[in-house]
Design a protein around this motif. Structure first.
Motif, PDB file in Angstrom:
ATOM      1  N   PHE A 188       7.051  -9.759  -1.240  1.00 56.88           N
ATOM      2  CA  PHE A 188       6.002  -9.680  -0.212  1.00 56.88           C
ATOM      3  C   PHE A 188       4.833 -10.629  -0.444  1.00 56.88           C
ATOM      4  O   PHE A 188       4.287 -11.194   0.495  1.00 56.88           O
ATOM      5  CB  PHE A 188       5.501  -8.244  -0.069  1.00 56.88           C
ATOM      6  CG  PHE A 188       4.571  -7.805  -1.162  1.00 56.88           C
ATOM      7  CD1 PHE A 188       3.193  -7.927  -0.999  1.00 56.88           C
ATOM      8  CD2 PHE A 188       5.054  -7.294  -2.357  1.00 56.88           C
ATOM      9  CE1 PHE A 188       2.326  -7.544  -1.998  1.00 56.88           C
ATOM     10  CE2 PHE A 188       4.193  -6.905  -3.364  1.00 56.88           C
ATOM     11  CZ  PHE A 188       2.829  -7.030  -3.186  1.00 56.88           C
ATOM     12  N   TYR A 189       4.418 -10.809  -1.707  1.00 55.33           N
ATOM     13  CA  TYR A 189       3.214 -11.612  -1.935  1.00 55.33           C
ATOM     14  C   TYR A 189       3.414 -13.087  -1.604  1.00 55.33           C
ATOM     15  O   TYR A 189       2.456 -13.809  -1.394  1.00 55.33           O
ATOM     16  CB  TYR A 189       2.661 -11.436  -3.352  1.00 55.33           C
ATOM     17  CG  TYR A 189       3.632 -11.739  -4.473  1.00 55.33           C
ATOM     18  CD1 TYR A 189       3.864 -13.040  -4.894  1.00 55.33           C
ATOM     19  CD2 TYR A 189       4.290 -10.700  -5.130  1.00 55.33           C
ATOM     20  CE1 TYR A 189       4.730 -13.315  -5.927  1.00 55.33           C
ATOM     21  CE2 TYR A 189       5.158 -10.962  -6.170  1.00 55.33           C
ATOM     22  CZ  TYR A 189       5.384 -12.267  -6.559  1.00 55.33           C
ATOM     23  OH  TYR A 189       6.242 -12.534  -7.587  1.00 55.33           O
ATOM     24  N   TRP A 190       4.672 -13.551  -1.510  1.00 56.55           N
ATOM     25  CA  TRP A 190       4.910 -14.933  -1.111  1.00 56.55           C
ATOM     26  C   TRP A 190       4.519 -15.170   0.344  1.00 56.55           C
ATOM     27  O   TRP A 190       4.123 -16.269   0.728  1.00 56.55           O
ATOM     28  CB  TRP A 190       6.367 -15.348  -1.351  1.00 56.55           C
ATOM     29  CG  TRP A 190       6.613 -15.650  -2.793  1.00 56.55           C
ATOM     30  CD1 TRP A 190       7.391 -14.939  -3.656  1.00 56.55           C
ATOM     31  CD2 TRP A 190       6.048 -16.726  -3.547  1.00 56.55           C
ATOM     32  NE1 TRP A 190       7.354 -15.499  -4.910  1.00 56.55           N
ATOM     33  CE2 TRP A 190       6.529 -16.604  -4.873  1.00 56.55           C
ATOM     34  CE3 TRP A 190       5.184 -17.771  -3.259  1.00 56.55           C
ATOM     35  CZ2 TRP A 190       6.187 -17.490  -5.884  1.00 56.55           C
ATOM     36  CZ3 TRP A 190       4.838 -18.661  -4.266  1.00 56.55           C
ATOM     37  CH2 TRP A 190       5.337 -18.513  -5.553  1.00 56.55           C
ATOM     38  N   TYR A 191       4.618 -14.127   1.152  1.00 58.17           N
ATOM     39  CA  TYR A 191       4.183 -14.249   2.548  1.00 58.17           C
ATOM     40  C   TYR A 191       2.668 -14.423   2.618  1.00 58.17           C
ATOM     41  O   TYR A 191       2.161 -15.196   3.435  1.00 58.17           O
ATOM     42  CB  TYR A 191       4.610 -13.029   3.368  1.00 58.17           C
ATOM     43  CG  TYR A 191       6.105 -12.938   3.573  1.00 58.17           C
ATOM     44  CD1 TYR A 191       6.776 -13.913   4.304  1.00 58.17           C
ATOM     45  CD2 TYR A 191       6.837 -11.884   3.054  1.00 58.17           C
ATOM     46  CE1 TYR A 191       8.145 -13.838   4.498  1.00 58.17           C
ATOM     47  CE2 TYR A 191       8.204 -11.797   3.243  1.00 58.17           C
ATOM     48  CZ  TYR A 191       8.851 -12.778   3.966  1.00 58.17           C
ATOM     49  OH  TYR A 191      10.207 -12.702   4.165  1.00 58.17           O
ATOM     50  N   ILE A 192       1.962 -13.706   1.781  1.00 55.10           N
ATOM     51  CA  ILE A 192       0.500 -13.826   1.737  1.00 55.10           C
ATOM     52  C   ILE A 192       0.115 -15.225   1.257  1.00 55.10           C
ATOM     53  O   ILE A 192      -0.723 -15.897   1.866  1.00 55.10           O
ATOM     54  CB  ILE A 192      -0.108 -12.737   0.829  1.00 55.10           C
ATOM     55  CG1 ILE A 192       0.195 -11.348   1.396  1.00 55.10           C
ATOM     56  CG2 ILE A 192      -1.607 -12.954   0.656  1.00 55.10           C
ATOM     57  CD1 ILE A 192      -0.119 -10.195   0.455  1.00 55.10           C
ATOM     58  N   ILE A 193       0.750 -15.661   0.177  1.00 54.42           N
ATOM     59  CA  ILE A 193       0.466 -16.996  -0.377  1.00 54.42           C
ATOM     60  C   ILE A 193       0.800 -18.084   0.657  1.00 54.42           C
ATOM     61  O   ILE A 193       0.008 -19.016   0.872  1.00 54.42           O
ATOM     62  CB  ILE A 193       1.259 -17.220  -1.689  1.00 54.42           C
ATOM     63  CG1 ILE A 193       0.717 -16.291  -2.779  1.00 54.42           C
ATOM     64  CG2 ILE A 193       1.199 -18.684  -2.120  1.00 54.42           C
ATOM     65  CD1 ILE A 193       1.585 -16.219  -4.022  1.00 54.42           C
ATOM     66  N   ALA A 194       1.949 -17.948   1.310  1.00 52.57           N
ATOM     67  CA  ALA A 194       2.358 -18.960   2.294  1.00 52.57           C
ATOM     68  C   ALA A 194       1.398 -18.994   3.482  1.00 52.57           C
ATOM     69  O   ALA A 194       1.049 -20.075   3.970  1.00 52.57           O
ATOM     70  CB  ALA A 194       3.782 -18.686   2.768  1.00 52.57           C
ATOM     71  N   THR A 195       0.959 -17.833   3.941  1.00 49.21           N
ATOM     72  CA  THR A 195       0.025 -17.789   5.067  1.00 49.21           C
ATOM     73  C   THR A 195      -1.282 -18.478   4.701  1.00 49.21           C
ATOM     74  O   THR A 195      -1.785 -19.316   5.456  1.00 49.21           O
ATOM     75  CB  THR A 195      -0.246 -16.329   5.500  1.00 49.21           C
ATOM     76  OG1 THR A 195       0.998 -15.709   5.836  1.00 49.21           O
ATOM     77  CG2 THR A 195      -1.180 -16.275   6.684  1.00 49.21           C
ATOM     78  N   ILE A 196      -1.815 -18.142   3.542  1.00 47.41           N
ATOM     79  CA  ILE A 196      -3.060 -18.766   3.087  1.00 47.41           C
ATOM     80  C   ILE A 196      -2.868 -20.275   2.930  1.00 47.41           C
ATOM     81  O   ILE A 196      -3.718 -21.072   3.352  1.00 47.41           O
ATOM     82  CB  ILE A 196      -3.552 -18.125   1.774  1.00 47.41           C
ATOM     83  CG1 ILE A 196      -3.980 -16.674   2.033  1.00 47.41           C
ATOM     84  CG2 ILE A 196      -4.694 -18.923   1.154  1.00 47.41           C
ATOM     85  CD1 ILE A 196      -4.220 -15.849   0.775  1.00 47.41           C
ATOM     86  N   ALA A 197      -1.733 -20.677   2.379  1.00 41.34           N
ATOM     87  CA  ALA A 197      -1.458 -22.102   2.176  1.00 41.34           C
ATOM     88  C   ALA A 197      -1.379 -22.843   3.507  1.00 41.34           C
ATOM     89  O   ALA A 197      -1.968 -23.929   3.658  1.00 41.34           O
ATOM     90  CB  ALA A 197      -0.157 -22.286   1.392  1.00 41.34           C
TER      91      ALA A 197
END
Length: 191
Positions: free
Chosen positions: A29-38
């Motif tokens: 799940f945290y990759w979605y957060i990181i990708a969105t921020i990126a």
């Protein structure tokens, strides 16, 4: 500016949240957060880089009388249909980067001032229009996942909307500035 930050924050949370719930790429799940921020940061950086490049271009390319910068009757109707008068005050003015604020006409009787305002407006319109397709260039497939589609596309669409609103506002206002400029010219000619 606060309105834009709120919109960016809420839309980013929604994009990440929907991706976490549906997990279309089957990743942690945290990759979605990181990708969105990126994606959001990359869009902002790309918009800023394009603005810096366009600001270095010759002023003669940004004559406010060129077709790109002139408000057509159809555009005016569209802007009024979407209620530009009700929300244009919410669109941030980033004139502090060029030491020329466009939120308020400071010297309405000075054509020298209005000429600069029209030039800055033309630069702004060009920057905003050319930033839209650049946001979609960031939609590059990453590591075999669908993040480019489920995060990159929504971020690019939101970026496009937030980028176009200032262009609409500038174009709408420049038409009124041209009228003011011509009125000043007539007044100065009779003096």
């Amino acid at each position: 500016m606060i309105t834009y930050l709120i919109i960016i924050g809420i839309s980013s949370a929604l994009i990440a949240g929907i991706n976490i719930i549906f997990n279309p790429s089957n990743i942690v799940f945290y990759w979605y957060i990181i990708a969105t921020i990126a994606y959001v940061i990359l869009n902002i950086l790309l918009d800023g880089a394009l603005a810096a490049i366009i600001r270095k271009m010759p002023e003669k390319w940004f004559d406010h009388n060129k077709k790109l910068f002139v408000l057509t009757k159809r555009e005016k109707k569209f802007y009024e249909f979407i209620g530009i008068r009700k929300w244009k005050h919410l669109v941030p003015d980033l004139g502090q980067f060029t030491n020329f604020q466009k939120g308020k006409i400071e010297q309405p009787r000075s054509n020298e001032y209005l000429t600069r305002y029209l030039l800055e407006g033309a630069y702004g319109i060009a920057i905003h229009y050319f930033s839209v397709p650049l946001g979609f260039l960031l939609m590059i497939p990453l590591g075999g996942t669908s993040i480019w589609l489920t995060i990159g596309l929504p971020v690019a669409i939101i970026n496009a909307i937030l980028i176009l609103l200032p262009a609409f506002t500038l174009k709408y206002n420049l038409a009124k500035l041209r009228i003011l400029y011509e009125r000043n010219e007539r007044r100065n000619a009779t003096m």
